[in-house]
Design an enzyme around this catalytic site. Structure first.
Site, short mmCIF file in Angstrom:
data_model
loop_
_atom_site.label_atom_id
_atom_site.label_comp_id
_atom_site.label_asym_id
_atom_site.label_seq_id
_atom_site.Cartn_x
_atom_site.Cartn_y
_atom_site.Cartn_z
N THR A 78 -4.42 2.35 3.21
CA THR A 78 -4.71 3.92 3.30
C THR A 78 -6.03 4.14 2.76
O THR A 78 -6.57 4.75 3.28
CB THR A 78 -3.64 4.53 2.37
OG1 THR A 78 -2.08 4.21 2.83
CG2 THR A 78 -3.87 6.10 2.40
N LEU A 162 2.19 10.24 -0.99
CA LEU A 162 2.73 9.49 -2.10
C LEU A 162 2.91 10.35 -3.40
O LEU A 162 3.85 10.31 -3.96
CB LEU A 162 1.69 8.41 -2.47
CG LEU A 162 1.44 7.25 -1.39
CD1 LEU A 162 0.34 6.32 -1.97
CD2 LEU A 162 2.83 6.49 -1.24
N THR A 236 -1.83 4.15 -10.09
CA THR A 236 -1.26 3.21 -8.94
C THR A 236 -2.30 3.83 -7.68
O THR A 236 -2.07 3.16 -6.54
CB THR A 236 0.00 3.49 -8.48
OG1 THR A 236 0.44 4.93 -8.18
CG2 THR A 236 1.15 2.99 -9.63
N GLY A 237 -3.57 4.47 -8.33
CA GLY A 237 -4.34 4.89 -7.05
C GLY A 237 -5.27 3.99 -6.97
O GLY A 237 -5.19 2.96 -6.14
N ARG A 238 -6.39 4.10 -7.50
CA ARG A 238 -7.40 3.24 -7.65
C ARG A 238 -8.20 2.96 -9.08
O ARG A 238 -8.14 3.95 -9.81
CB ARG A 238 -8.62 3.56 -6.78
CG ARG A 238 -8.42 3.55 -5.19
CD ARG A 238 -8.47 2.07 -4.80
NE ARG A 238 -8.36 1.84 -3.39
CZ ARG A 238 -7.22 1.60 -2.69
NH1 ARG A 238 -5.91 1.71 -3.31
NH2 ARG A 238 -7.07 1.74 -1.38
N ASP A 262 -1.57 -0.34 -12.24
CA ASP A 262 -1.36 -1.07 -11.32
C ASP A 262 -2.71 -1.60 -10.32
O ASP A 262 -2.66 -2.24 -9.73
CB ASP A 262 -0.50 -0.58 -10.18
CG ASP A 262 -0.02 -1.63 -9.02
OD1 ASP A 262 0.33 -2.61 -9.36
OD2 ASP A 262 -0.30 -1.17 -8.18
N GLU A 267 -10.87 -6.13 -8.79
CA GLU A 267 -9.71 -6.84 -8.43
C GLU A 267 -9.92 -8.21 -7.80
O GLU A 267 -10.68 -8.27 -6.61
CB GLU A 267 -8.81 -6.12 -7.81
CG GLU A 267 -8.19 -4.89 -8.44
CD GLU A 267 -7.55 -3.77 -7.73
OE1 GLU A 267 -6.77 -3.03 -8.27
OE2 GLU A 267 -7.46 -3.93 -6.33
N HIS A 289 -1.65 -4.71 -8.75
CA HIS A 289 -1.84 -3.80 -7.48
C HIS A 289 -0.69 -4.26 -6.63
O HIS A 289 -1.05 -4.54 -5.31
CB HIS A 289 -3.24 -4.25 -6.89
CG HIS A 289 -3.70 -3.09 -5.93
ND1 HIS A 289 -4.87 -2.79 -5.76
CD2 HIS A 289 -3.01 -2.26 -5.09
CE1 HIS A 289 -5.10 -1.72 -4.93
NE2 HIS A 289 -3.98 -1.29 -4.58
N ALA A 291 2.05 -2.21 -6.40
CA ALA A 291 3.18 -0.90 -6.28
C ALA A 291 3.38 -0.76 -4.93
O ALA A 291 4.61 -0.21 -4.61
CB ALA A 291 2.37 0.42 -6.80
#
Length: 321
Positions: A78, A162, A236-238, A262, A267, A289, A291
């Site tokens: 997304t 979400l 759990t976004g960025r 998350d 990363e 990451h 989720a």
């Protein structure tokens, strides 16, 4: 009439679990996939590509300007922050992303983190491993506070699919939900609560907004100090939505009661990442990451990814950004 055969290149197949089958597009095509692609390999691997699939590999303006054959970018997620969208718009290069695929997986992960943190499950497990139960010499012990979810207030930043799905789960558990308006908004929109009011009222704050220049470092020490001392933060976004060093400071100084992350600014995170360095904290819950990553959600994602490519090739593009 000559048949057009698209050359599709997937730069980071390893971002999809190996047990998930990716269907092939029902169009004439050549398919090339790489498990991982380093920045210095992108241009070479895309020289003959007409369609690129990328989940997290960066496609900057400099890279895209060197790929004259490229006709379409299919993002396998997304979030669009790995692609220079402004360049694509200026050069009429269509980009499509994935939408609505993780509306079960991400909210369930958020709720799981809330339960774990509000009931201090990690802290109690650490205490049992350390032998605390034997020291207490009774049938149970209480070294960490345990609080209920029902009746608490969940503040949500981001009212997309979400955010709304998380709100629905929270309401089913008896929580009150507040959607935060933009941080810099002068007038609060209907259905929203001013950002600072949400910070002050929320027992849990969950982030579901995209990463943009306006939302980078959305949560810093200033915002964390406005929150309740018994509040928890879920991201759990960025990763870049939260200043990681400030979050660790807030946990260590008990400005907030806990955090679940998350996502990270980089990363995988480097060894000196502040969150990793404090992963032993009983009130800090870290996941890699994942989720979004239930099997059903990933299957929906890959089906939509291929559908985005087919629709573009058939002259009916969808999910353009």
């Amino acid at each position: 009439m000559e048949l057009t055969v698209e050359h599709i290149v997937f730069l980071d197949r390893a971002t999809i679990p190996s047990h998930i089958t990716i269907p092939r597009p029902r169009i004439p095509h050549q398919w090339t996939q790489y498990q991982r692609t380093k920045p210095e390999q992108v241009i070479e691997r895309l020289q003959d590509a007409t369609i690129v699939i990328s989940n997290k590999v960066l496609l900057t303006a400099d890279i895209l300007s060197q790929l004259p054959k490229l006709k379409f970018i299919a993002i396998g997620a997304t979030g669009t922050n790995n692609v220079d969208i402004d360049y694509c718009h200026q050069h009429h290069l269509p980009v499509a992303n994935i939408r609505g695929y993780a509306t079960r997986s991400v909210p369930e992960h958020v709720i799981a983190m809330i339960f774990a943190l509000k009931r201090n499950i990690v802290g109690y497990q650490q205490d049992i491993i350390a032998g605390e139960w034997q020291k207490q010499q009774q049938f149970c012990f209480f070294t960490h506070p345990i609080s209920d979810i029902a009746g608490s207030t969940l503040g949500i930043v981001g009212k997309g699919s979400l955010g709304q799905a998380t709100a629905n789960l929270a309401k089913a558990l008896g929580m009150k939900v507040l959607f935060a308006d933009h941080k810099a908004a002068n007038i609060c929109r209907d259905g929203y609560t001013p950002f600072n009011d949400v910070l002050q009222q929320a027992d849990i704050l969950s982030l579901h907004c995209p990463l943009t220049p306006e939302t980078q470092n959305l949560i810093t020490r200033v915002e964390l100090q406005k929150m309740k001392p018994n509040a928890i933060l879920i991201n759990t976004g960025r990763g870049d939505l939260v200043n990681e060093q400030d979050l660790v400071y807030a946990l260590l100084h008990q400005d907030i009661a806990g955090a679940g992350c998350d996502v990270f600014t980089t990363e995988p995170p480097a060894d000196d990442n502040p969150l990793l360095q404090h992963a032993h904290l009983p009130n800090l819950l870290l996941t890699p990451h994942v989720a979004w990553g239930s099997d059903s959600s990933i299957t929906t994602l890959v089906d939509q990814l291929i559908e985005n490519i087919e629709c573009f090739c058939n002259g009916k593009p969808q999910n353009l950004v």
